[in-house]
Structures are given as C-alpha cells and as structure tokens.
Scaffold this motif. Structure first.
Motif, short mmCIF file in Angstrom:
data_model
loop_
_atom_site.label_atom_id
_atom_site.label_comp_id
_atom_site.label_asym_id
_atom_site.label_seq_id
_atom_site.Cartn_x
_atom_site.Cartn_y
_atom_site.Cartn_z
N LEU A 55 4.94 -6.52 7.22
CA LEU A 55 5.24 -5.84 5.96
C LEU A 55 3.99 -5.94 5.09
N LEU A 56 3.35 -4.80 4.86
CA LEU A 56 2.08 -4.76 4.12
C LEU A 56 2.22 -3.91 2.86
N ARG A 57 1.18 -3.93 2.05
CA ARG A 57 1.16 -3.13 0.82
C ARG A 57 -0.15 -2.34 0.77
N LYS A 58 -0.03 -1.05 0.52
CA LYS A 58 -1.23 -0.21 0.45
C LYS A 58 -1.28 0.54 -0.88
N HIS A 59 -2.48 0.94 -1.23
CA HIS A 59 -2.69 1.73 -2.44
C HIS A 59 -3.48 2.96 -2.03
N PRO A 60 -2.82 4.12 -1.90
CA PRO A 60 -3.52 5.32 -1.42
C PRO A 60 -4.59 5.78 -2.41
N ALA A 61 -5.66 6.35 -1.88
CA ALA A 61 -6.70 6.94 -2.74
C ALA A 61 -6.14 8.18 -3.42
N PRO A 114 -5.79 11.93 -4.89
CA PRO A 114 -6.43 13.21 -4.56
C PRO A 114 -7.43 13.56 -5.66
N PRO A 115 -8.50 14.28 -5.33
CA PRO A 115 -9.55 14.59 -6.32
C PRO A 115 -9.02 15.22 -7.60
N SER A 116 -7.95 16.04 -7.48
CA SER A 116 -7.42 16.72 -8.67
C SER A 116 -6.88 15.74 -9.71
N MET A 123 -2.62 6.49 -7.85
CA MET A 123 -1.35 6.62 -7.13
C MET A 123 -0.59 5.31 -7.22
N GLN A 124 0.69 5.35 -6.90
CA GLN A 124 1.51 4.14 -6.90
C GLN A 124 1.26 3.34 -5.61
N ALA A 125 1.04 2.03 -5.74
CA ALA A 125 0.94 1.17 -4.54
C ALA A 125 2.33 1.02 -3.93
N VAL A 126 2.41 0.97 -2.60
CA VAL A 126 3.72 0.93 -1.94
C VAL A 126 3.73 -0.07 -0.78
N TYR A 127 4.93 -0.57 -0.49
CA TYR A 127 5.15 -1.40 0.70
C TYR A 127 5.36 -0.48 1.90
N PHE A 128 4.95 -0.94 3.08
CA PHE A 128 5.17 -0.16 4.31
C PHE A 128 5.18 -1.11 5.50
N CYS A 129 5.70 -0.62 6.62
CA CYS A 129 5.71 -1.38 7.87
C CYS A 129 4.51 -0.95 8.70
N SER A 130 3.74 -1.92 9.20
CA SER A 130 2.48 -1.62 9.90
C SER A 130 2.68 -0.73 11.12
N TYR A 169 -6.82 0.89 -2.12
CA TYR A 169 -7.91 1.55 -2.83
C TYR A 169 -8.36 0.73 -4.05
N GLY A 170 -7.41 0.29 -4.87
CA GLY A 170 -7.75 -0.42 -6.10
C GLY A 170 -8.45 -1.74 -5.88
#
Length: 972
Positions: free
Chosen positions: A690-696, A698-700, A757-764, A773-774
C-alpha cells in the motif's frame, strides 16, 4: 425438505451455463410474533427480540385493531425515511424483500439491518424463502420480479392465516404495504389486506407530521410529471450503455461548480486523457444531473465548445418558473475567448446512477399564505434547491433540516423531495457541527458495544507474550514533539552517537496494529472511518479513546508498544544501515514544538534530551537541503489557530499558525521513515504494497500561476515560473524573491499549491506510476500516524510480516481488495480535509460576529469577471469581493484573462496586488452566512451613466398624448 433451484447465467468468457442449486425448506422457522404459541421460539438475539405480543405504536383509523406491517421492496427503497420514525413499529421484512434491497441499494439495506437490530423498533426478518409454506417456484414465463411479488403476497396470506390460530381474543392482522399498481390489483383478487404507504401514514391521525416524510413518487415508484417541459428526456439506460460501448456517449462523474450553478464538469472514466474533463454549461445541458451522479454525456461539435466560466453566479431561487430569465443568465457565460482556452464541451443525455444522499440545509418558506409547497436550500451550493411539501413550515423556519430527493421531473425547475429530520436551530454550534459532519459524510456516531468489546481490558499491562518478536528500547532517550494539547501522540524520536562515531536515529511509532486485529468489529469500524477528523473544537477519532489517547499514545514516563525504524547515519546524514523492529519504549519527555525549540536554542540546557534534539535538528537541515536539491517542493497554505473562551468556547482570537525549526525537524524524519518503509514493503510485496503517490499536474493546471508571474515580471526582476519539472518549479520559486515585496514568494507558493493534484493511496500491483511529485521521491507511503490513519495500520501489518514479527491473512495479499480499500481511504481523507475547512470557516464567522467592521490589508489571489478573490494574511482568511450587488449600481468592469486583471471603472487590479478590504459578517442569509468583503483601497469611483437630451421637441398627438422627440443624443 429438499428442493432445487435452477437458473442460467453468463460466464466472464460469454458462455451460458445452467446452474442447479439445492434449496432446503423447513417447518420450524418462527413467524416472530411473541403472542404465537404455534411456532418454536424465535432465534433472534436480545438486541433484536422480534414482533411484540400486543403491537403498540401509532393508532390507525384504517386498521384500529392490533396489526403488523409487511412492505414490498419498492416501498422499503422509497419510503425508508418514514419507516425509520420511532412511531412505526412491528414490521415484517421478508427475506425476498431484503435480498432485492441488498442488490439495489447498499445504504438502504444497511439502514434496514440497523432497524432489525434495534430492540425498540420490533422489526423482524422472516426467512420466507426457506419456509415450506411460503416458498414458491417460479412459473414458466414468469419474470423474477413477478415471482418475487407473488412470494410477498403468499407470505402475507400465510401470516394472516397463521395468526388466526393464536389464542388471543383480538386477532393480529398483517397489512401488506405496497405502492405498486399491479401488486395492489393481484392482492385485491387474492383477498389480501393491503394499503398504500400514503393511505396508511395519513391514517395515523395522532402523528400528522409523518406525512412530511413521505417520498414524492407515483404508484410505481416513478417521478410524477405534468405541465410545461423544461428539460430534454433522459435516454434509457439500455441505449446509453450501447452508446457508451460504441463511443457515441462518454460515462463520467458529474461535478457541479460551487461558484456557478449553471456550470459543471464531467470527469470521464477510463484512460481517455484527451477527454478527461468535459465542461457542461446551461440549464438544459446540465439536464437534471446532481453533484456526484454517474452520467452519460454527448460531446458537442467543436464550434460549440466553451471555456470555463470566470463569472460567479449563485442561484437565488427567484426564477423558479421563469426559464427566460435563466436563459438571460446563460448568455452572460457566452463571451468571446481565446481559442486556446476552449475545452471539450458536452451535454448530459442520461443518468447511469444516481448518487443522491440526505442533504442538510434550510427551508425557504413560500410567500403564499398557507402554502404547503416550499423550497429547501441545501448547505452545499453544488446541490440544487429541492421542492418539498410540509405542514410544519412555521416550525421548521430558521431550523437546520435534512431533506431527501425523490425525483426530478422534466417539467420542474427543481427536484422534488421530502422532509427527513430536524437537526436544530441554525447558528447553534452543536447543530452547525452536526451539519458539517453530515455534509462531509464523516462517520461520527459513538463506537458500538460490538466495537468496544475488542478493546483490551483495563487495567492493562505489557505481558511476556507481548514481548515476543519485540526489542526492549526503554533505555533510549526517546521524546515526542507535537502541537500543544495533543493527546494522540503517535510518533517519538531519539538520536545518539554510537561507538564507531556514527549517529543512530530512531523513529518510534505507536504499535496500533497490535491492538487492532484483522477482521474484527474494531478493525471494520476503523477502516470505515479511515481517518481521524480534526475540527476546531473537537476531534472525531478513528479508533476509540482508550487507544487514541491512552494505550497507543506515546506519552512520557510510561511503557508503550512501538514499531521502530532505526538508521545508522554518518554526520552528512547519509544512511549506512536501516533496520525495523517491533519495540517497547519509555518516552522521557512529551514536548510541544515551542518547548523543543526553546531547548535547542538555550545556551544553558545540555541534558540528554536536549542534546538529542540538537542532533536531530542538525541532521534534519541536511536532509531537507538534499530533498530540495532533488526537486522537492516547499509549498505554502495559510493555516489558522483559534483561541477559545474557556467558558463559552467561542473564538476570541484568530491567528495564523507560526512554524518553527522543530516543525521541520519532525517532518523530515517522518518523511524519511515513510520512504524507508515504502521501499521495504515493496521489496517484500511488489504486488500488495500500500503506497502513496502524488501525480504530476497537467501543464494546463499551471496556467494561472504562469500568467500571474508574467503580469508581475515587469515590476520584479527574475520573476519567471518554469513548470517543466518539479525541480525547475522549485528552483524558480526559490528565485522569486523581492526585497520590496517580501510576501510575493508566499503568494506564489500558495498559488502553486492550488495547481497541485491530490495525493492518493494505491496498491502497487494495480499501478505502474509510484512517483511522488511534491516530495520528488520515487516511492512513498504512510507509516508514521496509525492512530489517525488506517492506511498506516495496513502498512504496519505488511512491515510486520516482512520482518517476521506477525503472520499474514488473505485480505492483506489480495490486490483487488486493497485497491477498493484505497478508494475508500482516499475518499475519507478528502472529506476530512473539507470538513476541517468548513469548521474553520464557521469559527471564523463566529469570531467576526463580535468584531463588527474590520479593515485589513489583503492580496489578490484570483480575478473573476465580476469579482476578486483575496487573501488576508493576518487571519489566513480567503474571501470574495463582489462588484455586482443587488439594488446597487454596477460599475463598469473589464476582465482580462491573458494578463489576469480586472479593470473597475478606471482602476486596474492585478493578481498579487495589495489592497485594503472592509470585512463584516453578512448574516442576512442565515442559511449561507458569509464574510462580506468590500474594496476600500484603492478607491473605485462609481461613474453614473445617463443618457442626456440637451434639445427636445414636444408635439401633441391626435389622441391627445404628449410625444417627445430628441433632436440630439449623447452619453455622458
């Protein structure tokens, strides 16, 4: 008795298979009536005793004698609110009905189960599908729905015949409640006693208020439509599904705008990134969708695409029957824009799934005398007003109430609904707190006895069994550093020099997973809550207080169980070794950030705890420098702290939170622990971590930030924001300094935060992108706060298995179940953030209620076509300055989106400009009290535009009227 049930189903591969299942029928299933001597004793529990011997409750004029109620499926689904009233008792819920409800609505199913378990309601679940005399076979050509309706009628008739055999003089009757026309006709043919829900509720003459809780639906449970058509017809679900499959329509989640009630976005499901967000504008294009509904949209031709609106429009409810006025408002949105700003635009053509919930708000009483129909205004501006019928309008005026939506006919400007519950007076602190918790779906009921039964028995102490697989670290000089008043202390630290000259640093986290074992009621409640919610005056715990503030809290001078992450570092903060162990610690000090900072800064204090803190602080500075060099972002967001009156608990002071070095010190080691644990559990469980990611972003997303910086580039040297990468962004933010405008950098970082963007939990095992990203980290998780975050408990369990300190269980290594859990945790985390912001907003209003009129410096964050969004640094308060107000002349406004600015008459205002605003609490609308802000400096002179006729000619017409003819016209 043994029979069999045969049915066909389609497999995932598309094949059709015939399934035959054994079905056991019994004669010893109790009817549930306490007065019945023919049945064996009911097998219910003490908490669910079944039906009363002498049915009590409201007296019905239709059936004055003792009676039980037996509703069908549609009635339970649509009229659950009225059935939950304490007056309604002694209801038989058939297994057939319960199964159908479970398949159609999980929330309603749960509410029914809760009523069955409530001993005061006397709801009884009768297993008619396994009773020999009430089970029926499906006839040839009969649909499943018709078979189930027949099974319900058979059960009603069996009950009435069965209860006639009781020894009581006054026989108990079973009334079949249905709103279904076909079911009523069949019941009449079979001689079954039936009533519609409305007829029965109206017959309870002693409780006329129950009528308000009836859902507004037709006999078939459908919306009632008549009158002038306003909206297009929704396409049937079967055609929608075909259209989605062929690509004609797109499926997504409908999200209404808070600022403009005539605009929404639809977030498209799937991987079609180019159409991820679709704009919907205009009443007919919105087509009766409600926030969070799953909808089908049809893309409009490119020449009809629009840009996101910059107009702030609120529905004042004045144009309920005037569609032309609504169309006039829609024309405000249609202004010329740069082609680059156009976004994919569509219209809602159908509803795939309604996600309606009970809504909190207030009644807007009709001006018509003795009217029964009134408009309800929800607290959430994204929800449309709801038309309800009530006889209690006088009583409910000024109260916070709950209303449910029943349907939205094509001929109605607003959806129809019904009254559910009165929460209390508007403005009352307890009531408003209840509203914000309900509106943000925060589970806040008291922990049940079933949950509390899994807590350790007090007095509790550490046993030899607890010490298995655990290291004794009580000799270390461990301390905790937290905000003042913190009782749920879940992390502690230590730092010491070891024999080889290196430094040992330890992060010790409360071992909550030791007390919460997988699958029990305590675990299920914790995962449902997902997170602790911190409000201004109270805390909604994820786990019971015995754990959060006592047994798991790493308080000073008591032995506590912990999970430790220990590093060996050199003096350059380079990690040489990492180990993880379950442990027992004894914290030597529980410090606040200010107390820890004072120790570090003091020249006279040199005790072991202070030396440890200085060592930690020194290493933390090196770690932070390395992170920032790698591209980690240091963002900003204004946080406030209230000082409460000790007696009234009203806010008496409001300040922005001051951050010290020790805040950063603790943060650095928590981040390091989370990264180290993330790598460990991923190495051991590459599919189930169970990990946490922060997507980059989008340029807009960066458009507003880049434009804001460009607008100030001529004033401030080197002000250029680069967004190619996190590192480029971080470096350009660091360079954006101005000696003449010291607050500029903070404003840029606040604006950058809004772009994220919102950081989220996900399954690897369900994702390939792990990057945060942050933090500029390739992998990350949450390990350090298990008292207040359920995600950390799962991470503790994975880590414990990885180091051989605990055993695994099936759900821990099921990536699909972990993915579903992550979805819930992400939702709960987001709702907790919103609830916290709402609590701050409410307490800010309470604070300014006693302050009167205040003038304060502010900075412009955003410009709109008719308003400015400003930030007041002193209070960390954000608000909107409107230039269009009722009954006041509107100044001339000129909006420039390319260089974000708004020209008001002759004064041009840019993003980040310093202004002075007048702040008052506007409580004219008690439903939506708000901070009213008026621009004080720079002063804007309102010009009055008149048309002047310097020379006119009068002429008498043939009918005797005087007519005026201007000879020359000019505007001044």
């Amino acid at each position: 008795m043994l029979t069999s049930r045969t049915f066909v189903k389609r497999t995932r591969a598309g094949a059709v298979v015939k399934v035959v299942r054994e079905h056991y029928l019994r004669e010893d299933i109790a009817c549930g009536a306490a007065a019945c001597r023919l049945c064996p004793p009911a097998t219910g529990t003490a908490s669910a005793p079944g039906l009363e011997a002498r049915p009590s409750g409201a007296s019905s004029s239709l059936c004055p004698g003792p009676h039980f109620l037996l509703p069908d499926t549609n009635l339970l689904l649509h009229q659950i609110d009225v059935l939950e009233d304490p007056v309604i008792k002694n209801v038989i819920v058939l297994q057939t009905v319960l199964q159908e409800v479970r398949n159609r609505s999980a929330p309603v199913y749960k509410r029914i189960r809760d009523m069955i378990q409530n001993p005061e309601k006397h709801f009884y679940s009768f297993t008619n599908e396994h009773h020999r005399e009430t089970y029926i076979e499906q006839k040839r050509g009969e649909t499943s729905n018709d078979r189930n309706d027949r099974a319900i009628r058979v059960a009603v008739n069996w009950y009435n015949e069965h209860l006639k055999k009781t020894e009581d003089e006054e026989k108990i009757q079973v009334i079949f409640l249905t709103n279904d026309r076909t079911n009523k006709e069949k019941a009449l043919e079979e001689g079954t006693c039936w009533d519609t829900c409305e007829e029965y509720i109206k017959s309870l003459t002693a409780n006329p208020e129950l009528v308000d809780r009836l859902a507004c639906v037709s006999d078939e449970g459908k919306e009632i439509e008549s009158g002038k058509i306003i909206f297009p017809e929704h396409i049937p679900l079967s055609k929608l599904q075909q259209g989605i499959k062929s690509g004609i329509y797109l499926q997504g989640t409908y999200r209404a705008s808070r600022e403009n009630y005539l605009e929404a976005t639809v977030w498209v499901h799937g991987d079609a990134e180019e159409n991820r967000e679709i704009i919907v504008q205009g009443l007919k294009h919105l087509n009766r969708a409600v926030h969070e509904d799953i909808v089908a949209v049809e893309l409009l031709p490119k020449n009809e695409w629009v840009a996101p609106s910059s107009v702030v429009l609120q529905d004042d409810g004045q144009n309920e029957d005037d569609v032309e006025k609504e169309e006039e408002k829609e024309n405000i949105l249609k202004t010329a824009v740069n082609k680059d700003m156009l976004r994919p635009t569509g219209k809602v053509v159908g509803i795939i799934k309604r996600n309606w919930r009970p809504y909190c708000g207030m009644l807007s009483k009709s001006q018509i005398k003795e009217a029964r129909r009134h408009l309800f205004t929800p607290a959430d501006r994204r929800i449309p007003r709801i038309r309800i019928e009530t006889r209690q309008a006088e009583t409910l005026e000024g109260q916070r109430i709950i209303v449910a939506i029943d349907g939205w006919p094509r001929n109605s400007r607003y959806p129809n609904g019904h009254f559910v519950k009165n929460l209390g007076s508007a403005g009352d602190k307890e009531t408003e707190t209840e509203v914000l918790l309900l509106e943000h779906d925060v589970p806040h009921q008291a922990f049940s006895q079933a949950v509390l039964s899994f807590l350790p028995k007090m007095p509790w102490s550490i046993t030899e069994e607890d010490m298995k697989h655990r290291e004794d670290l009580r000799h270390l000089n461990v301390c905790s550093v937290d905000p003042p008043g913190c009782t749920d202390i879940d992390d502690a630290l230590h730092c010491r020099e070891i024999e080889n000259g290196n430094i040992e640093v330890g992060v010790h986290i409360a071992d909550v997973s030791h007390f919460i074992r997988p699958g029990n009621a305590l675990d299920e409640e914790s995962v449902k809550r997902g997170t602790t919610v911190y409000l201004c005056e109270k805390r909604i715990d994820m786990v019971p207080e015995l754990l959060s503030s006592n047994l798991c809290s790493l308080r000073s001078n008591v032995d506590r169980l912990a999970f430790s992450c220990i590093w060996e570092m050199n003096h350059k903060a380079e990690i040489l070794k990492t180990r993880f162990t379950k442990s027992i610690i004894n914290s030597k000090a529980s410090l606040t950030y200010a107390e820890a900072q004072m120790r570090i800064d003091s020249a006279t204090m040199n005790d072991e705890i202070t030396v440890s803190l200085r060592g930690l602080n020194k290493l933390a500075k090196i770690l932070k420098k390395k992170r920032i060099e790698n591209g980690a972002l240091t963002l900003s967001s204004p946080e406030v702290r209230f000082h409460m009156d000790s007696e009234t608990h009203d806010p008496i002071d409001l300040q922005t939170k001051e951050l010290k070095e020790t805040n950063s010190m603790v943060e650095e080691f928590m981040l390091l622990a989370n990264i180290s644990v993330a790598q460990k559990i991923y190495d051991e469980f590459p599919e189930f971590a169970l990990l946490r990611k922060h997507p980059a972003p989008p340029p807009s997303n960066y458009d507003i930030l880049v434009k804001a910086a460009k607008s100030k580039a001529s004033f401030y040297h080197n002000l250029e924001i680069k967004t190619d990468s996190a590192k480029a962004l971080a470096e350009s933010l660091d360079k954006a300094e101005s000696p003449t405008f010291p607050y500029l950098n903070t404003l840029l970082r606040i604006l950058t935060t809004r772009c994220m963007m919102q950081a989220v939990y996900f399954c690897s095992g369900m994702d390939n992108d792990f990057h945060h990203y942050g933090l500029a980290s390739p992998i990350y998780t949450h390990f350090t706060s298990p008292i207040r975050r359920y995600a950390d408990i799962i991470v503790h369990r994975l880590l414990a298995v990885a180091i051989g300190a605990d055993s695994t269980y099936p759900e821990l290594t099921d990536k699909h179940k972990l993915a579903d859990m992550c979805k819930n945790l992400n939702y709960r985390h987001k709702m907790a953030q919103y609830a916290q912001r709402a609590s701050v907003a409410f307490h800010t209003q309470l604070f300014f209620k006693t302050k009167g009129v205040v003038n304060e410096d502010a900075y412009i964050l955003f410009v709109r076509k008719n308003a400015l969004v400003v930030l007041i640094p002193k209070y960390g308060l954000e608000g909107t300055v409107f230039f269009e107000e009722k009954d006041k002349p509107t100044p001339k406004l000129d909006y420039n989106n390319e260089v974000p600015s708004l020209t008001v008459e002759d004064t041009t205002l840019h993003v980040f400009d310093k202004v002075k605003v007048n702040i008052t609490l506007d409580d004219s609308n008690i439903q939506h009290q708000k901070m009213r802000m008026v621009l004080v400096e720079p002063k804007v002179r309102h010009k009055i535009h008149r048309t002047c006729y310097p020379s006119i000619m009068l002429q008498k017409s043939s009918c005797g009227k005087i007519e005026i003819y201007p000879e020359e016209k000019k505007t001044i």
